[in-house]
Each structure stands twice: as C-alpha cells, then as structure tokens.
Design a protein around this motif. Structure first.
Motif, PDB file in Angstrom:
ATOM      1  N   TYR A 149      18.869 -28.094  -6.796  1.00 49.36           N
ATOM      2  CA  TYR A 149      19.540 -27.920  -5.873  1.00 49.36           C
ATOM      3  C   TYR A 149      19.323 -27.243  -4.977  1.00 49.36           C
ATOM      4  O   TYR A 149      18.634 -27.335  -4.116  1.00 49.36           O
ATOM      5  CB  TYR A 149      20.459 -28.673  -5.748  1.00 49.36           C
ATOM      6  CG  TYR A 149      21.352 -29.019  -4.095  1.00 49.36           C
ATOM      7  CD1 TYR A 149      21.250 -29.809  -3.620  1.00 49.36           C
ATOM      8  CD2 TYR A 149      22.472 -27.709  -4.096  1.00 49.36           C
ATOM      9  CE1 TYR A 149      21.848 -30.422  -2.563  1.00 49.36           C
ATOM     10  CE2 TYR A 149      22.573 -28.245  -2.300  1.00 49.36           C
ATOM     11  CZ  TYR A 149      22.702 -29.312  -2.075  1.00 49.36           C
ATOM     12  OH  TYR A 149      23.427 -29.709  -0.932  1.00 49.36           O
ATOM     13  N   PHE A 150      19.691 -26.381  -5.416  1.00 49.83           N
ATOM     14  CA  PHE A 150      19.630 -24.196  -3.870  1.00 49.83           C
ATOM     15  C   PHE A 150      18.140 -24.150  -4.271  1.00 49.83           C
ATOM     16  O   PHE A 150      17.838 -23.370  -2.951  1.00 49.83           O
ATOM     17  CB  PHE A 150      20.423 -23.448  -5.117  1.00 49.83           C
ATOM     18  CG  PHE A 150      21.758 -23.555  -3.801  1.00 49.83           C
ATOM     19  CD1 PHE A 150      22.647 -23.555  -3.457  1.00 49.83           C
ATOM     20  CD2 PHE A 150      22.916 -24.383  -5.402  1.00 49.83           C
ATOM     21  CE1 PHE A 150      23.782 -23.055  -3.364  1.00 49.83           C
ATOM     22  CE2 PHE A 150      23.988 -24.246  -4.906  1.00 49.83           C
ATOM     23  CZ  PHE A 150      24.908 -23.852  -4.011  1.00 49.83           C
ATOM     24  N   GLU A 151      17.276 -24.419  -5.316  1.00 56.91           N
ATOM     25  CA  GLU A 151      16.180 -23.417  -5.136  1.00 56.91           C
ATOM     26  C   GLU A 151      15.358 -24.754  -4.300  1.00 56.91           C
ATOM     27  O   GLU A 151      14.693 -24.007  -3.141  1.00 56.91           O
ATOM     28  CB  GLU A 151      15.812 -23.977  -6.693  1.00 56.91           C
ATOM     29  CG  GLU A 151      15.592 -22.447  -6.993  1.00 56.91           C
ATOM     30  CD  GLU A 151      15.006 -21.439  -6.753  1.00 56.91           C
ATOM     31  OE1 GLU A 151      14.365 -21.002  -5.513  1.00 56.91           O
ATOM     32  OE2 GLU A 151      16.337 -20.140  -5.884  1.00 56.91           O
ATOM     33  N   MET A 152      15.894 -25.770  -3.942  1.00 57.55           N
ATOM     34  CA  MET A 152      15.118 -26.951  -2.787  1.00 57.55           C
ATOM     35  C   MET A 152      15.603 -26.081  -1.581  1.00 57.55           C
ATOM     36  O   MET A 152      14.700 -26.314  -0.702  1.00 57.55           O
ATOM     37  CB  MET A 152      15.650 -28.100  -3.316  1.00 57.55           C
ATOM     38  CG  MET A 152      14.716 -28.391  -4.012  1.00 57.55           C
ATOM     39  SD  MET A 152      13.340 -28.188  -4.517  1.00 57.55           S
ATOM     40  CE  MET A 152      12.659 -29.687  -2.777  1.00 57.55           C
ATOM     41  N   VAL A 153      16.667 -26.104  -1.535  1.00 58.46           N
ATOM     42  CA  VAL A 153      17.693 -25.832   0.065  1.00 58.46           C
ATOM     43  C   VAL A 153      16.613 -24.220   1.020  1.00 58.46           C
ATOM     44  O   VAL A 153      16.528 -24.064   1.067  1.00 58.46           O
ATOM     45  CB  VAL A 153      19.085 -25.383  -0.345  1.00 58.46           C
ATOM     46  CG1 VAL A 153      19.089 -24.649   0.882  1.00 58.46           C
ATOM     47  CG2 VAL A 153      19.859 -26.701  -0.854  1.00 58.46           C
ATOM     48  N   ARG A 154      16.293 -23.724  -0.512  1.00 57.70           N
ATOM     49  CA  ARG A 154      15.805 -21.886   0.021  1.00 57.70           C
ATOM     50  C   ARG A 154      14.463 -22.369  -0.173  1.00 57.70           C
ATOM     51  O   ARG A 154      14.041 -21.830   1.230  1.00 57.70           O
ATOM     52  CB  ARG A 154      16.454 -21.027  -1.214  1.00 57.70           C
ATOM     53  CG  ARG A 154      17.143 -21.090  -1.993  1.00 57.70           C
ATOM     54  CD  ARG A 154      17.590 -19.647  -2.627  1.00 57.70           C
ATOM     55  NE  ARG A 154      19.049 -19.625  -3.075  1.00 57.70           N
ATOM     56  CZ  ARG A 154      19.387 -19.399  -4.878  1.00 57.70           C
ATOM     57  NH1 ARG A 154      18.311 -20.630  -5.580  1.00 57.70           N
ATOM     58  NH2 ARG A 154      20.541 -19.679  -4.763  1.00 57.70           N
ATOM     59  N   ALA A 155      13.717 -23.606  -0.358  1.00 51.88           N
ATOM     60  CA  ALA A 155      12.021 -23.151   0.012  1.00 51.88           C
ATOM     61  C   ALA A 155      12.052 -23.822   1.413  1.00 51.88           C
ATOM     62  O   ALA A 155      11.301 -23.696   2.162  1.00 51.88           O
ATOM     63  CB  ALA A 155      11.899 -24.077  -1.236  1.00 51.88           C
ATOM     64  N   ALA A 156      13.236 -24.624   1.653  1.00 53.25           N
ATOM     65  CA  ALA A 156      13.178 -25.175   3.208  1.00 53.25           C
ATOM     66  C   ALA A 156      13.652 -24.699   3.801  1.00 53.25           C
ATOM     67  O   ALA A 156      12.507 -24.667   4.834  1.00 53.25           O
ATOM     68  CB  ALA A 156      14.207 -26.798   2.468  1.00 53.25           C
ATOM     69  N   ALA A 157      14.521 -23.698   3.448  1.00 56.25           N
ATOM     70  CA  ALA A 157      14.480 -23.130   4.524  1.00 56.25           C
ATOM     71  C   ALA A 157      13.602 -21.643   5.070  1.00 56.25           C
ATOM     72  O   ALA A 157      13.249 -21.046   5.913  1.00 56.25           O
ATOM     73  CB  ALA A 157      15.825 -21.978   4.824  1.00 56.25           C
ATOM     74  N   ARG A 158      13.783 -21.290   3.804  1.00 62.70           N
ATOM     75  CA  ARG A 158      11.863 -20.565   4.202  1.00 62.70           C
ATOM     76  C   ARG A 158      10.626 -20.828   4.948  1.00 62.70           C
ATOM     77  O   ARG A 158       9.992 -20.004   5.463  1.00 62.70           O
ATOM     78  CB  ARG A 158      11.333 -19.533   2.307  1.00 62.70           C
ATOM     79  CG  ARG A 158      12.274 -18.565   1.625  1.00 62.70           C
ATOM     80  CD  ARG A 158      11.631 -17.866   0.806  1.00 62.70           C
ATOM     81  NE  ARG A 158      11.237 -19.259  -0.467  1.00 62.70           N
ATOM     82  CZ  ARG A 158      12.186 -18.985  -1.605  1.00 62.70           C
ATOM     83  NH1 ARG A 158      13.684 -18.250  -0.835  1.00 62.70           N
ATOM     84  NH2 ARG A 158      11.702 -19.602  -2.254  1.00 62.70           N
ATOM     85  N   GLU A 159      10.439 -22.146   4.245  1.00 62.78           N
ATOM     86  CA  GLU A 159       9.255 -22.540   4.982  1.00 62.78           C
ATOM     87  C   GLU A 159       9.715 -22.863   6.547  1.00 62.78           C
ATOM     88  O   GLU A 159       8.618 -23.030   7.430  1.00 62.78           O
ATOM     89  CB  GLU A 159       8.920 -23.992   4.674  1.00 62.78           C
ATOM     90  CG  GLU A 159       8.296 -24.250   3.579  1.00 62.78           C
ATOM     91  CD  GLU A 159       7.886 -25.461   2.845  1.00 62.78           C
ATOM     92  OE1 GLU A 159       7.975 -27.042   3.781  1.00 62.78           O
ATOM     93  OE2 GLU A 159       8.450 -25.849   1.784  1.00 62.78           O
ATOM     94  N   ASN A 160      10.772 -22.422   7.011  1.00 61.95           N
ATOM     95  CA  ASN A 160      11.582 -23.167   8.331  1.00 61.95           C
ATOM     96  C   ASN A 160      11.958 -21.906   9.135  1.00 61.95           C
ATOM     97  O   ASN A 160      12.754 -22.074   9.919  1.00 61.95           O
ATOM     98  CB  ASN A 160      12.236 -23.850   8.558  1.00 61.95           C
ATOM     99  CG  ASN A 160      12.639 -24.773  10.182  1.00 61.95           C
ATOM    100  OD1 ASN A 160      11.385 -24.134  10.706  1.00 61.95           O
ATOM    101  ND2 ASN A 160      13.850 -25.190  10.757  1.00 61.95           N
ATOM    102  N   VAL A 161      11.490 -20.430   8.528  1.00 63.01           N
ATOM    103  CA  VAL A 161      11.514 -19.107   9.363  1.00 63.01           C
ATOM    104  C   VAL A 161      10.530 -18.141   9.505  1.00 63.01           C
ATOM    105  O   VAL A 161       9.360 -19.048   9.275  1.00 63.01           O
ATOM    106  CB  VAL A 161      12.667 -18.779   8.405  1.00 63.01           C
ATOM    107  CG1 VAL A 161      14.149 -18.949   8.268  1.00 63.01           C
ATOM    108  CG2 VAL A 161      11.154 -18.098   7.375  1.00 63.01           C
ATOM    109  N   MET A 162      10.644 -17.543  11.241  1.00 59.77           N
ATOM    110  CA  MET A 162       9.454 -17.152  10.742  1.00 59.77           C
ATOM    111  C   MET A 162       9.036 -15.972   9.666  1.00 59.77           C
ATOM    112  O   MET A 162      10.076 -15.448   8.324  1.00 59.77           O
ATOM    113  CB  MET A 162       9.685 -15.827  12.429  1.00 59.77           C
ATOM    114  CG  MET A 162      10.219 -16.468  13.278  1.00 59.77           C
ATOM    115  SD  MET A 162      11.565 -15.244  14.098  1.00 59.77           S
ATOM    116  CE  MET A 162      10.384 -14.627  15.126  1.00 59.77           C
ATOM    117  N   PRO A 163       7.826 -15.635   9.381  1.00 62.53           N
ATOM    118  CA  PRO A 163       7.332 -14.613   8.104  1.00 62.53           C
ATOM    119  C   PRO A 163       8.529 -13.111   8.213  1.00 62.53           C
ATOM    120  O   PRO A 163       8.806 -13.221   7.312  1.00 62.53           O
ATOM    121  CB  PRO A 163       5.724 -14.304   8.924  1.00 62.53           C
ATOM    122  CG  PRO A 163       5.493 -15.084   9.529  1.00 62.53           C
ATOM    123  CD  PRO A 163       6.619 -15.408  10.438  1.00 62.53           C
TER     124      PRO A 163
END
Lengths: 340, 340
Positions: free
Chosen positions: A299-313
């Motif tokens: 669950y946490f890995e999914m949350v982190r992945a989605a957050a990383r996809e939605n921030v500036m590089p």
C-alpha cells in the motif's frame, strides 16, 4: 526529580488518559495508561466524568505539573475551547482548558486530535530522531535539538480511517491556519466528477481513499463483476454488508485481483494528492496513520509511486512518506508534547 | 538617525537597486531607485557589475547597514548561495552573499524572488496593516506587532505571468520547505488530462492559468471558431502570432465573448487550485501578483468564485484573495523586509 505529566485523549468513541514521568531533562516514560470505550450514546458530561476517573487512577494521589489534551473535534486552541464533537453531544463551546485548570490547578493545553497526533509523531514517533523503545521509554534530546534538524521540522500527518484528516508541523510547531482549520487534506478535490462528499462537493480525497470509500468501491465492483473477487466473496460470505476496508485488504494480500485493484486505486488517489502537497509545501516528511495505514508495505509503495509521479522532477527525491509509529497512542504522546 | 538599507532585485531581464532610509523605529522611505533593462545575452558578470554601478548611484557615498537581495531563480537562502538563473548564464552556485559582504562590509540576506515578493507584500503591501502611501513612505509598526495580528501572519503570494510561482509567509516568516522548494503552486496538477507542462506532467496550474497559456488557448479558439472573437481579431489584426494575454483581456473587457471565456477559464483554473490550497493550509490571505493580476476586478471575482466553490462550507468566508499592491517593486520592498 520525577515530574508527572497528564495526557488526555477525548476520542469520541473512547477516552484515554496517560501519566508520563520525566526522568531527567531528556527522558520520559509512560507510567500508567487507562482507556475506556464509550457507551452507544455518550455525552460531554459522561466523557468528562470518565476522564476524571481515569485521571485519578493513573495519578494515584500525585499532582500533575501540566496537562495536555487531544480532542476529537474542532478546537479553538488559543482559547482552549472545544467547538464541538462530531460524535458526542454537549461539547458545543466548552472551555475545556478552564474546566481542567480549575480541577487540577495545573497548566493545560488543548488541541484537536489531528494536530496533536502530528506533534506526537513528529516529536516521539515517525518524525523523531529517537524513537520510542519497546517499553515506551525514550530520549527526547530531539526536542531541544529541533533547530539542529534532529526531528523533522516540517511534517504533514495524515490519518486515513473513517475519514481522512491531517495536521501540520511547520518549523517544529503546530501550524493551525488563520481559522485553525489547516490540514484538511481529506477535502482537497482531486476529481471534480468523482463521488459526492458530505462537504457538498465531489471527488474529495476522503471519498476516494478512506476506509468506507474502499469498502463502497469494492462492493460496487463485486456487484458489477459477478465472476471476480473470489477470495473477497469468501471472506464476506457473499454478504455485501460485510465488506470493510480491512477485509478488502486481507483479500488483496491473499491474492484477490479485484480487491488489489480497489486498494491500489485508493492508494493512488491519496498519493496523487500528496504529490500536489509536496509541490506546494515541500514538507520534510509525510506520516500516514489511521486504520488504513496498517494495510502494509505494498500500500505504501503504491502511495509513494503515485506521489513521485505527481511532483516536479527536482522533488522526486523529496517524496518521504512513512507509516505512523505510535498507533492509537499518538494523541497521548502528542498531548505530552503539547506541554513539555 | 538615518540608517540606509540597500535592496537588490536581480530580475533576469532587468536589474534594480533601491536605497531605503529608516526615519525612526517604524518609518521607512524609498530614497532612491535605479533600474536597468538587460541586453539580449546578459551573463552573471554583467548582472553583478551593473548592480554595483546602480548601488553606487543610489548610495552616493553612504554606507548601507544591511543589504537584502531578491534573486530571480532558485537560491539556497540559508547559505546565501544562488543555485542558478533560468535566464542568465554564469549564476550556477554563486555565493552572492559572500561577494556582497566583501564588497560592502555589511550584513547580506539573499532569497528567491517569489519568497521575497511574498514577504514584501505581507509586510508592506496587500498583507500589511498600513499600506505604502503615494510617496512610498510608510509606517511599519506592523512588523513589531505581527503577533497581534496587524500584518497577515499566513500568506500565499502567487505570481501569474510567464509562469505561475508562489511563496509562503507562515507565522509571519518566509516558509521555504525542506529543500527550499515550497510554494510551487504552478506545478500543482488540477487536470491530469490537461495540456502538457515543461515539468513533464499534464494539467499543471501553470499550463491553465499563466499568460502564455491564455494566449495559446485564445489562439486555439480563434482557429476553431472562425465566426467568433471579432474584437480580439481586430486587436491582433488577424495575425495569430500577435495574441497575448494582455490583448485577450483587452478584448474581453471590450465585450468579446470568446476572449471573456478564455480569461474566465484561466481564472477558474487558478481559483480551483486556490480552493484546494485553502482547505490544506487555511492561509489568512492569498495575494496575486504578476502581469495577469492586472486583468481587473472581474478576473478576481472569477478567481474568488471558483475558490469558494472548491472549499468546505466552513471555509467559504476564509476565501480572501486580493491583488498585489506593490507591483514591480515588491521584490525591493521584500528585500528591505529581509533585513529590517
């Protein structure tokens, strides 16, 4: 010198009281803890009388030098006044600080549970340099050294359970906002065409990520996909009223693809919103507590992945999202942190 | 005693320098101001030499007691180091504070332009209890009294021009975030299926609300609707390369319905994002500067309406969105606020 601090957690469905002892300048330990589940129809008078009883039990004749209070509902913290409880009648505009000061002749600080849990996790839990050990005895040199960066100085604490709430620690202190309403990440809208929310809008984070939303979403999928969700159907014995977020996650962990999709969608919705939060506030850490945060590492890995996809590089490496460390006791440790 | 403060605004396309005099504990006035537009290919050496020249002109032999610096690009403010300029070569990892300290033997504070403008507007402009009068002489008792709520204590400053940027004042001070990257409201995503952004994602606020986005959107509508946009077509003399946000707004104000729709869509996108910001942070005030903020009162009403629609009911009255008051000089007043 042993200095006893009293901590109250007015939780709505349960009340808890703890006594903490300060061993030296840096060390505290939990000396006594009492909890009591509330009856079906509690009121403010019941809550208050229960707390006094629990306090007597943990104090055993000692006098607290200060009292920290976590309250499950909106609070005017500067004034020590409870605005209301969403669960318990009779709490409207109660000056809880004044009542407790009169009762115990000690300094009292009151704040709402999201802010207090945020402070507890930052000072003593997942945002702290030194964590609580097994016997709940800790070193909090951290607190004095906050300016040296030992504790996290900017934290968003998010609780994901029946609803989604949040609290901010900024520059090492609770940030409340102009109307003491900051932290409402549950009512950030991420899908204006999404499911309706109690706040009157649509697609709030809460309606996509909280426990009841996970259950509702799973129920809809089970109904619309009669051939799928075998493991989940077994867990609920084909009774859709038995679908809970806990069971959806159990099914997902056991390999149920439908349940996994539902859990992942909830994690992605939360992560997307957290990405936007990171762009806006660049917090040092985001700590997730509440029942849904027990869903596990996937669950946490999914949350982190989605957050990383939605921030500036340049913010990808600033995505630091971790589970809460104090569990149900975060408000009590936070209440201690309010006064030490 | 007259105490001269020096303020620098390294703006990328122009450099500006101001001398402020402190009349008494509470009053400052702008004694001298020099600006110079940069040539097509400036570099860091040009910028720096120009600034020294402008400083000599405003100082006329006097010695500054402190120097505040606004820099148009990312800065490691704690160290006084410029990370880079997006417009001017040669600024990579320049210790601007050390250079200026050596030059002037005075205390120097450097920060990026969004943070500095946020501070300037909060202390001296749209967030200040007492505003700058016509001759730019002001009372800033406000600063000492910040805890009494005279100045706004929590402000998001948003600049809407070629891009969309932002800076936070929280508890009366610049909030920079863990990596000094807080405030990037331009890269909050509000439409994952929206137009692509330079940051690699889609539907960032910037791509829906900044000046070039308004121009692009208007151009698309003109091309797809040959019978509409009469006034705008006249303004640009039917040359689509002449579409700018300024002309779109001029056409909208003159009654062009197509141009009005484009301006309103940009305002609504910004307002929607600000509603989410208000839920998350509950700031006392949001101040909007930059070229697009000159669009007029209708634009601001659209921004406010969209924000009000996108907050919880108990936050509707907390929507306080106002135009910036200091215009191009916000970074200079902010640079002063960095050091007084």
């Amino acid at each position: 010198m042993i200095r006893p601090y009293l901590a109250f957690d007015f939780g709505g469905t349960k009340n808890a009281c703890a006594l903490f002892l300060q061993e030296d300048a840096h060390a505290f330990h939990l000396d006594a803890l009492e909890k009591r589940a509330s009856p079906p129809q509690p009121d403010a008078a019941y809550d208050y009388a229960t707390m006094l009883e629990l306090a007597r039990n943990v104090l055993r004749g000692r006098e607290p030098i200060a009292i920290g209070v976590s309250f499950g509902g909106p609070v005017r913290a500067q004034e020590g006044v409870v605005v209301l409880s969403h669960h318990v009648a009779g709490w409207e505009n109660v000056s809880l600080r004044a009542k407790l000061e009169n009762e115990f002749h000690a300094r009292v600080v009151v704040d709402n549970d999201a802010n207090v849990a945020a402070l507890g996790e930052t000072k003593f839990g997942a945002g702290a340099a030194s964590r609580i050990s097994k016997d709940r005895q800790i070193e909090i040199g951290a607190r004095e050294d906050a300016t040296q960066g030992k504790n996290c100085s900017s934290v968003l604490y998010v609780t994901v359970s029946t609803g989604v709430g949040g609290g901010w620690i900024l520059n090492g202190e609770i940030y409340r906002g102009a109307n003491e309403l900051a932290g409402e990440i549950g009512h950030v809208v991420i899908d204006p065409n999404g499911p309706p929310c109690v706040c009157g809008r649509r697609g709030c984070v809460e309606q996509l990520a909280c426990g009841p939303a996970i259950a509702r979403h799973a129920r809809e999928r089970l109904i619309n996909n009669p051939a799928r969700g075998k493991i989940l159907r077994e867990l609920i014995q084909n009774d859709f009223s038995q679908v809970t977020a806990l069971r959806v996650n159990q099914a997902a962990l056991a390999g149920d693809a439908l349940a996994r999709e539902v859990m992942d969608a909830a994690a992605r919705a939360l992560g997307f919103a957290l990405g936007n939060v990171i762009c806006l506030m660049n917090p040092q850490r985001i700590i997730i507590g509440g029942g849904v945060s027990n869903a596990g590492e996937h669950y946490f890995e999914m949350v982190r992945a989605a957050a990383r996809e939605n921030v500036m590089p340049q913010l990808r490496n600033a995505v630091d999202i971790v589970p809460a460390a104090l569990g149900d006791d975060a408000p009590l440790w936070g209440a201690l942190a309010l006064v030490v």
